[in-house]
Design a protein around this motif. Structure first.
Motif, PDB file in Angstrom:
ATOM      1  N   ILE A  15      20.883  62.480  11.497  1.00 38.29           N
ATOM      2  CA  ILE A  15      21.437  62.145  10.250  1.00 38.29           C
ATOM      3  C   ILE A  15      22.734  61.737  10.623  1.00 38.29           C
ATOM      4  N   GLU A  16      23.722  62.395  11.149  1.00 37.95           N
ATOM      5  CA  GLU A  16      25.233  62.251  11.378  1.00 37.95           C
ATOM      6  C   GLU A  16      25.460  61.261  12.572  1.00 37.95           C
ATOM      7  N   GLY A  17      24.292  61.166  13.427  1.00 33.52           N
ATOM      8  CA  GLY A  17      24.773  60.360  14.737  1.00 33.52           C
ATOM      9  C   GLY A  17      25.710  61.305  15.749  1.00 33.52           C
ATOM     10  N   TRP A  18      25.653  62.624  15.621  1.00 37.53           N
ATOM     11  CA  TRP A  18      26.530  63.474  16.485  1.00 37.53           C
ATOM     12  C   TRP A  18      26.097  63.531  17.774  1.00 37.53           C
TER      13      TRP A  18
ATOM     14  N   GLU B  72      28.105  68.716  19.624  1.00 32.76           N
ATOM     15  CA  GLU B  72      28.557  68.918  18.027  1.00 32.76           C
ATOM     16  C   GLU B  72      27.515  69.245  17.021  1.00 32.76           C
ATOM     17  N   SER B  73      26.376  68.713  17.432  1.00 33.63           N
ATOM     18  CA  SER B  73      25.129  69.084  16.583  1.00 33.63           C
ATOM     19  C   SER B  73      24.847  70.697  16.578  1.00 33.63           C
TER      20      SER B  73
ATOM     21  N   ARG C 110      32.667  67.240  11.550  1.00 36.14           N
ATOM     22  CA  ARG C 110      33.249  65.935  11.159  1.00 36.14           C
ATOM     23  C   ARG C 110      33.076  65.986   9.495  1.00 36.14           C
ATOM     24  N   PRO C 111      33.544  65.056   8.567  1.00 36.19           N
ATOM     25  CA  PRO C 111      33.129  64.967   7.386  1.00 36.19           C
ATOM     26  C   PRO C 111      31.711  64.596   7.483  1.00 36.19           C
TER      27      PRO C 111
END
Length: 346
Positions: free
Chosen positions: A38-41, A45-46, A63-64
């Motif tokens: 979804i966020e591309g992390w 980080e995920s 991150r936001p």
């Protein structure tokens, strides 16, 4: 709650705890790869975002988040909180109800049993089983008890015995008792039908096992032998003969009791010793064996390994051979010295 029901409840709770752990692990995977998609992390980080969301530690976002990421985080948080609450209640039940303590006791019991080898399994801690255990304890023989009755189980535990709380007619219980490594089994349950079933099951699980079983009725003896028993003991018959002997020859009865059971002032015992290849008496006649001189014990019988016949008060000219069984009479010390001498033990 009796111990059987408590064990079932403990098993159910263990499964619930395992399920909770597996479910939490699955949520962690779903959350990690969800944030990556979804966020591309990246993976770190995920994973970090998933952990702080599931544990609700309150750290800020990595991150936001996008709108989709916020919706995904909210769903992950709701499911995670439900899983955490379910696991916490299960753990509390596991500890408060005494199931955790019983789990530790069972683990300790399994370790004790795993160390046993060439031991005896006593099925039933009733009147006959109690006497069997006392005699085995007196002879320092390794054994354990299988008992399903709560009162009898607690009594055996109180006396310091190794006890499995369960039914001896169940394969799993006999396996837990180490039947593959056991030397012998005593079926001393109250029901003849149960003794037949235990004997049949034990014989199927171990062909070499020496099985002694109790029979309340003479009609059951043949069934027990067919089931695989080596010896069938009828306490009622033995008790009747003992009572008759006491009436007819009371002094002989008293002497036999003192000799066999170590009572009164005549501390004698009868023991059997099977000769091995290391024995120093192999190839010698009884009169040349010096057993009496070495230990003080007397040979009152011999079982020939070829004929399997027992000769009482054997001729001193009989030659001893490997696998012959000598029946010895003497004090505990004399018999133990004779055993060490005959088996060439230090």
């Amino acid at each position: 709650m009796d111990r059987i029901l408590l064990k079932k409840a403990a098993l159910a709770n263990r499964r619930k705890i395992f399920f909770t752990l597996c479910f939490t692990l699955c949520l962690t995977f779903i959350g990690t790869f969800g944030y990556m998609a979804i966020e591309g992390w990246n993976l770190v980080e995920s994973f970090y975002m998933t952990v702080i969301t599931l544990t609700t530690v309150g750290f800020g976002e990595v991150r936001p988040l996008s709108m989709e990421g916020r919706i995904f985080t909210s769903m992950l948080l709701i499911v995670g909180l439900g899983s955490f609450a379910y696991g916490l209640s299960t753990m509390a039940t596991f500890v408060i109800d005494g199931e955790f303590k019983m789990f530790l006791e069972d683990r300790k019991l399994e370790k004790e049993i795993s160390r046993l080898n060439d031991h005896y399994i006593i099925c039933g801690f009733g009147r006959n089983g109690v006497q069997v255990c006392h005699e085995l304890k007196k002879s320092n023989s390794p054994f354990l008890i299988i008992e399903i009755d709560d009162e009898k189980y607690n009594k055996a535990v109180h006396e310091g015995y190794t006890v499995i709380h369960g039914s001896a007619i169940e394969d799993e219980v006999l396996q837990l008792a180490g039947i593959e490594r056991a030397k012998g089994l005593v079926a001393a349950l109250a029901s003849d039908a149960d003794n037949v079933f235990v004997t049949l099951t034990a014989r199927e699980m171990s062909k070499k096992l020496h099985i002694v079983t109790r029979a309340s009725y003479s009609s059951t003896e043949k069934k027990l032998f067919r089931a695989g028993a080596n010896v069938v003991v009828a306490p009622n018959v033995i008790g009747g003969k003992r009572m008759a002997l006491t009436l007819l020859r009371p002094h002989v009865a008293d002497f036999l009791d003192s000799m066999v059971f170590g009572e009164d002032d005549i501390f004698l015992t009868i023991e059997e010793v099977e000769l091995n290849k290391k024995s120093p008496v192999i190839g010698k006649m009884i009169k040349e064996s010096n057993i009496r001189q070495e230990s003080g014990a007397m040979i009152i019988g011999i079982k020939n390994h070829l004929t399997q016949l027992i000769k009482f008060n054997p001729n001193p000219d009989i030659q001893l051979d490997i696998s012959d069984v000598l029946i010895l009479l003497g004090s505990y010390v004399q018999v133990e010295q004779a055993r060490k001498f005959l088996l060439n033990e230090d």
